[in-house]
Design a protein around this motif. Structure first.
Motif, PDB file in Angstrom:
ATOM      1  N   THR A  35       0.822  -1.218   0.000  1.00  0.00           N
ATOM      2  CA  THR A  35       0.000   0.000   0.000  1.00  0.00           C
ATOM      3  C   THR A  35       0.852   1.263   0.000  1.00  0.00           C
ATOM      4  O   THR A  35       2.033   1.247   0.358  1.00  0.00           O
ATOM      5  N   VAL A  36       0.200   2.352  -0.392  1.00  0.00           N
ATOM      6  CA  VAL A  36       0.754   3.704  -0.282  1.00  0.00           C
ATOM      7  C   VAL A  36      -0.145   4.455   0.682  1.00  0.00           C
ATOM      8  O   VAL A  36      -1.375   4.351   0.603  1.00  0.00           O
TER       9      VAL A  36
ATOM     10  N   PHE B  43      -3.832   4.169  -0.273  1.00  0.00           N
ATOM     11  CA  PHE B  43      -3.963   3.957  -1.709  1.00  0.00           C
ATOM     12  C   PHE B  43      -3.636   2.504  -2.011  1.00  0.00           C
ATOM     13  O   PHE B  43      -2.556   2.023  -1.644  1.00  0.00           O
ATOM     14  N   ARG B  44      -4.553   1.818  -2.692  1.00  0.00           N
ATOM     15  CA  ARG B  44      -4.324   0.413  -3.042  1.00  0.00           C
ATOM     16  C   ARG B  44      -4.447   0.223  -4.556  1.00  0.00           C
ATOM     17  O   ARG B  44      -5.455   0.572  -5.142  1.00  0.00           O
TER      18      ARG B  44
ATOM     19  N   VAL C  33       0.920   6.286 -11.209  1.00  0.00           N
ATOM     20  CA  VAL C  33       0.736   7.714 -10.936  1.00  0.00           C
ATOM     21  C   VAL C  33      -0.636   7.920 -10.300  1.00  0.00           C
ATOM     22  O   VAL C  33      -1.632   7.342 -10.752  1.00  0.00           O
ATOM     23  N   TRP C  34      -0.675   8.742  -9.261  1.00  0.00           N
ATOM     24  CA  TRP C  34      -1.884   8.975  -8.469  1.00  0.00           C
ATOM     25  C   TRP C  34      -2.176  10.465  -8.387  1.00  0.00           C
ATOM     26  O   TRP C  34      -1.266  11.293  -8.449  1.00  0.00           O
ATOM     27  N   SER C  35      -3.447  10.801  -8.204  1.00  0.00           N
ATOM     28  CA  SER C  35      -3.849  12.173  -7.920  1.00  0.00           C
ATOM     29  C   SER C  35      -3.933  12.335  -6.410  1.00  0.00           C
ATOM     30  O   SER C  35      -4.689  11.615  -5.748  1.00  0.00           O
ATOM     31  N   THR C  36      -3.160  13.262  -5.856  1.00  0.00           N
ATOM     32  CA  THR C  36      -3.205  13.477  -4.401  1.00  0.00           C
ATOM     33  C   THR C  36      -4.428  14.292  -4.012  1.00  0.00           C
ATOM     34  O   THR C  36      -4.949  14.150  -2.908  1.00  0.00           O
ATOM     35  N   HIS C  37      -4.878  15.166  -4.912  1.00  0.00           N
ATOM     36  CA  HIS C  37      -6.053  15.996  -4.616  1.00  0.00           C
ATOM     37  C   HIS C  37      -7.325  15.152  -4.587  1.00  0.00           C
ATOM     38  O   HIS C  37      -8.120  15.221  -3.642  1.00  0.00           O
TER      39      HIS C  37
ATOM     40  N   GLN D 249      -7.243  11.895  -4.577  1.00  0.00           N
ATOM     41  CA  GLN D 249      -6.898  10.678  -3.847  1.00  0.00           C
ATOM     42  C   GLN D 249      -7.346   9.426  -4.607  1.00  0.00           C
ATOM     43  O   GLN D 249      -8.055   8.569  -4.069  1.00  0.00           O
ATOM     44  N   LYS D 250      -6.902   9.348  -5.860  1.00  0.00           N
ATOM     45  CA  LYS D 250      -7.272   8.197  -6.674  1.00  0.00           C
ATOM     46  C   LYS D 250      -6.132   7.816  -7.613  1.00  0.00           C
ATOM     47  O   LYS D 250      -5.276   8.638  -7.958  1.00  0.00           O
ATOM     48  N   PHE D 251      -6.138   6.551  -8.030  1.00  0.00           N
ATOM     49  CA  PHE D 251      -5.170   6.018  -8.982  1.00  0.00           C
ATOM     50  C   PHE D 251      -5.480   6.566 -10.381  1.00  0.00           C
ATOM     51  O   PHE D 251      -6.638   6.617 -10.795  1.00  0.00           O
TER      52      PHE D 251
END
Length: 369
Positions: free
Chosen positions: A46-47, A61-62, A91-95, A97-99
């Motif tokens: 996980t992240v 994040f999974r 690559v993920w969106s931090t805003h 919070q999705k893959f």
């Protein structure tokens, strides 16, 4: 490994935070550019995205199916790139919070992935012995660098974004131009695998961490080794400069985190004087380490650095003398600080010996009828 994160404040007497949540060892951490978020990757696949405060709340994040080896924020803080043993870069969106998407051309574990300073490129390092350069927008591999003779353990962009440096299990560090893909510099400095590296914000220096237990500082303008730093009692596994370059921190398999003072003499802005670093002192969260600063001349005779440095104007005699005297003063400062460290270590040893003797006395009292 205890599967937790520790966040230390540099100010004396400040409180340290200990964050729990991962179910297995934590392999990588990275602060967002603003410092308001902290990302971590773990063997638990996980992240986690943390808010570094007293509460220590996190979002999971999974998407990876194996150990996450690397986490890194984009310069705008809106994206996060991760690397994993599942052979992918994600690559993920931090805003939101999705893959977002995966990059999947590596054929073995991916050890490290980083954004370029402008956020348009991604570079990744893998056990397939390659470094791959990706276009974030098209999600295509722009180029593969195949010069390493073993697993590639770490990679990062130069602060200018025009070149990359990669470290490998073949004990080497290589620098390439990302525009021409030409090999710029090649260093064979360590006697064991190079596990991590970090550019000084000025772009003129590079620090490396190796399984031979040493850190090495390279002057990239002159293309030569400046210092070999001893402190870790085992493999040095990670190293990173602070945002200002005033400090750099290193971690090792000896469970110690050391903070070193750079003392690089650089101008404000992009230009740098390129002078050798003066005295530097390591401090640890546990026992204080030995500090050994070798003169550049001695170090160069023992190590080999292959590069084509840019031409430099010869220094005048008075300038050279001043630089030499400053260096000598710095070395004397290091010796003084080292003596203080040895005195503190001796005190710690005496205290431990007294405790052992006291414990032995208590045990003997219990055993004796």
């Amino acid at each position: 490994m205890d599967s937790c994160l520790m966040v230390w404040h540099m100010k004396p007497q400040s409180r340290a935070y200990r964050f729990t949540g991962h179910k297995d060892a934590v392999t990588s951490v990275n602060f967002s550019p603003s410092g308001h978020l902290l990302a971590s990757g773990s063997r638990d696949k996980t992240v986690r995205l943390w808010v570094p405060n007293v509460k220590g709340e996190s979002t999971v994040f999974r998407a990876h199916t194996a150990t996450v080896r690397s986490v890194h924020f984009c310069s705008d803080g809106q994206s996060l790139v991760t690397a994993s043993d599942d052979k992918t870069v994600k690559v993920w969106s931090t805003h939101r919070q999705k893959f977002l998407f995966s990059l999947s051309q590596h054929i073995n574990w991916v050890r490290c992935a980083k954004f370029s300073p402008d956020g348009l490129l991604i570079v990744s390092a893998s056990d397939d012995k390659t470094v791959k350069l990706w276009d974030k927008t098209s999600r295509e591999c722009v180029h593969s660098y195949c010069e390493h003779g073993g697993f590639v353990t770490y990679v990062d962009f130069h602060p200018s974004g025009t070149c990359i440096a990669a470290a490998g299990m073949d004990n080497t560090v290589k620098l390439w131009d990302v525009r021409t893909h030409r090999l710029l510099q090649h260093y064979q400095l360590h006697s064991a695998a190079v596990n991590a590296l970090s550019f000084h914000p000025s772009g003129n220096y590079l620090v490396t961490a190796s399984s031979d237990s040493t850190l090495k500082i390279v002057d990239l303008l002159e293309g030569r080794l400046l210092y070999t730093l001893h402190g870790h009692q085992g493999p040095a596994t990670t190293v990173a400069f602070s945002r200002t370059g005033e400090y750099f921190a290193s971690g090792g398999s000896d469970e110690q985190v050391m903070v070193w003072k750079s003392n690089f003499d650089v101008d404000d802005g992009d230009a740098a004087k390129g002078q050798r670093p003066r005295a530097a002192l390591a401090s640890s969260s546990r026992n204080l380490p030995d500090v050994d600063f070798r003169l550049p001349g001695r170090a160069r005779s023992q190590e080999s650095a292959q590069s084509v440095p840019p031409p430099r104007e010869p220094a005048s005699s008075p300038q050279a003398l001043t630089s030499t005297l400053e260096h000598i003063v710095g070395q004397l400062d290091v010796l003084t600080q080292t003596v203080c460290i040895l005195e503190q270590r001796l005190t710690l040893t005496e205290d431990k010996l007294k405790q052992c003797l006291e414990n032995q006395r208590l045990i003997m009292q219990r055993v004796t009828p």
